[in-house]
Design an enzyme around this catalytic site. Structure first.
Site, PDB file in Angstrom:
ATOM      1  N   HIS A  44       1.093  -1.216   0.512  1.00  0.00           N
ATOM      2  CA  HIS A  44       0.096  -0.364   0.229  1.00  0.00           C
ATOM      3  C   HIS A  44       0.662   1.168   0.137  1.00  0.00           C
ATOM      4  CE1 HIS A  44       0.101   0.567   4.325  1.00  0.00           C
ATOM      5  NE2 HIS A  44       0.098  -0.647   4.797  1.00  0.00           N
ATOM      6  N   ASP A  46      -0.120   4.418   1.580  1.00  0.00           N
ATOM      7  CA  ASP A  46      -0.621   5.167   1.392  1.00  0.00           C
ATOM      8  C   ASP A  46       0.099   4.988   3.262  1.00  0.00           C
ATOM      9  OD1 ASP A  46      -2.322   2.801   1.944  1.00  0.00           O
ATOM     10  OD2 ASP A  46      -3.969   4.632   3.011  1.00  0.00           O
ATOM     11  N   ASP A  73       5.797   0.607   7.066  1.00  0.00           N
ATOM     12  CA  ASP A  73       4.479   0.196   6.619  1.00  0.00           C
ATOM     13  C   ASP A  73       4.018   1.245   6.124  1.00  0.00           C
ATOM     14  OD1 ASP A  73       1.913  -0.221   7.304  1.00  0.00           O
ATOM     15  OD2 ASP A  73       0.868   0.036   9.353  1.00  0.00           O
ATOM     16  N   GLU A 105      -5.539   1.829   1.949  1.00  0.00           N
ATOM     17  CA  GLU A 105      -5.359   0.970   3.262  1.00  0.00           C
ATOM     18  C   GLU A 105      -5.230   1.286   4.960  1.00  0.00           C
ATOM     19  OE1 GLU A 105      -3.350  -2.239   6.006  1.00  0.00           O
ATOM     20  OE2 GLU A 105      -2.479  -0.341   5.696  1.00  0.00           O
ATOM     21  N   GLU A 106      -5.046   2.231   5.148  1.00  0.00           N
ATOM     22  CA  GLU A 106      -4.415   2.519   6.749  1.00  0.00           C
ATOM     23  C   GLU A 106      -5.588   3.104   6.626  1.00  0.00           C
ATOM     24  OE1 GLU A 106      -2.629   1.712   8.393  1.00  0.00           O
ATOM     25  OE2 GLU A 106      -0.889   1.634   7.660  1.00  0.00           O
ATOM     26  N   GLU A 134       3.704  -6.076   3.786  1.00  0.00           N
ATOM     27  CA  GLU A 134       4.253  -5.594   5.373  1.00  0.00           C
ATOM     28  C   GLU A 134       5.076  -5.908   6.433  1.00  0.00           C
ATOM     29  OE1 GLU A 134       1.223  -3.606   6.747  1.00  0.00           O
ATOM     30  OE2 GLU A 134      -0.305  -4.418   5.270  1.00  0.00           O
ATOM     31  N   HIS A 310       3.484   2.978  13.179  1.00  0.00           N
ATOM     32  CA  HIS A 310       2.126   3.698  12.907  1.00  0.00           C
ATOM     33  C   HIS A 310       3.010   5.057  14.312  1.00  0.00           C
ATOM     34  CE1 HIS A 310      -1.606   1.655  11.692  1.00  0.00           C
ATOM     35  NE2 HIS A 310      -0.355   1.699  10.443  1.00  0.00           N
TER      36      HIS A 310
END
Length: 338
Positions: A44, A46, A73, A105-106, A134, A310
């Site tokens: 992903h 984003d 991530d 995705e997030e 991931e 994150h």
């Protein structure tokens, strides 16, 4: 290349001619057309919103780490996929290759653009295996737990807090469910020889209209992380029954399915053998579940550090990026390196 919204599929090799007909196993169409299984490298594009501490601080190298929002991530995983497509020619592989790079995705399950790609690019469904890059700390993480969110509502009757017997306290009514959850042990479930831990957590609570008013309404958000041996429908009904048993009513608001480990799939066995990576259960939700829904076996394997996902000041070890590249190179090559 095929673009859908803000996402794209890059066919490093020719795509299979169409998706498998109903009843045909994933990957069979691609093998019949090219005599080479198609592997998708998925990532992903984003990240979560930038932390205040990271605003205005550009991606940078600090010693042997790359520091940037999304470094683990999963910008490092996307970088590995792009480098493999660029550096490893078709003649050196016995697997065809496609890159699936997608946005959003997030966020909520329904807004994730991988779903749009799987719907609008049917040739993807001819893939024999997908690898989601991931963050996995370099382990091959098989399957994933599902995730349900539900709003559980307790209703009461307002009264003056000096005379609570004139009302019914909705916050107090929620106490039995909260006490149950606090003492509830994780359920361990074996799938594909791996142990997944199933848990339910209250993640938000709201109730009350004033400091001196007995609240007539209380809502909880429950997050149910359920094991791959349980269907989405069964998990949703279990959550509703739990709420009913404790005097509340549950409305399921976000549904993400679990994914089986695919531990016996021949390409998964090849990935484990050629990389030497440890096999672990994925104790979280990832898009391997969405791929599995489309009939594509999928695993998680990427260079990022799970502990950094994150985080403010997110980083990835440069050596981890190199190791992941070399591991996937060995997996894709026609013969493993000596």
């Amino acid at each position: 290349m095929e673009r859908v919204k803000n996402s794209l599929v890059v066919w490093v090799d020719a795509p299979p001619p169409s998706s498998p007909p109903p009843g045909e196993r994933a990957g069979e169409r691609g093998r019949a057309a090219t005599d080479r299984p198609l592997v998708l490298l998925c990532g992903h594009l984003d990240t979560v919103p930038i932390h205040a501490a990271d605003e205005g601080r550009f991606p940078r190298r600090e010693g042997e780490r790359l520091v940037a929002p999304g470094a683990s991530d999963m910008k490092s995983g996307v970088a590995v996929a792009l480098e493999l497509a660029e550096r490893l020619p078709r003649a050196g592989r016995d697997l065809d290759l496609g890159l699936v790079l997608y946005a959003r995705e997030e966020g909520p399950f329904e807004e994730n653009e991988l779903g749009d790609l799987l719907r609008d690019v049917p040739a993807l469904r001819g893939a024999a295996l997908a690898v989601c890059l991931e963050p996995t700390d370099g382990a091959v993480q098989l399957g994933c737990v599902g995730s349900l969110h539900a709003t559980v509502t307790f209703t009461g009757r307002s009264a003056h807090s000096a005379r609570p017997w004139h009302g019914e306290n909705a916050v107090h009514k929620a106490g039995a469910l909260l006490a149950h959850l606090a003492g509830r042990a994780p359920r361990e479930a074996v799938s594909g020889g791996l142990v997944f831990r199933e848990v339910i957590s209250a993640t938000r609570i709201e109730g009350g209209r004033a400091r001196n008013v007995v609240p007539d309404r209380c809502t909880l958000n429950l997050n149910f992380r359920f094991a791959p041996d349980k269907s989405l429908e069964a998990a949703a009904e279990e959550l509703r029954a739990l709420a009913r048993d404790h005097g509340g009513a549950a409305e399921v608001t976000d549904l993400s399915p679990a994914c089986p480990p695919w531990a016996d799939h021949p390409l998964v066995r090849r990935l484990l053998a050629r990389t030497g990576a440890a096999a672990e259960p994925k104790q979280a939700w990832t898009d391997v579940a969405r791929l599995a829904q489309a009939g594509i076996p999928a695993v998680n394997f990427g260079p990022g550090a799970t502990s950094q996902a994150h985080q403010a000041g997110e980083w990835v070890e440069l050596a981890a990026i190199e190791r992941c590249y070399r591991a996937l190179e060995a997996f894709l090559r026609a013969t493993p390196a000596a």
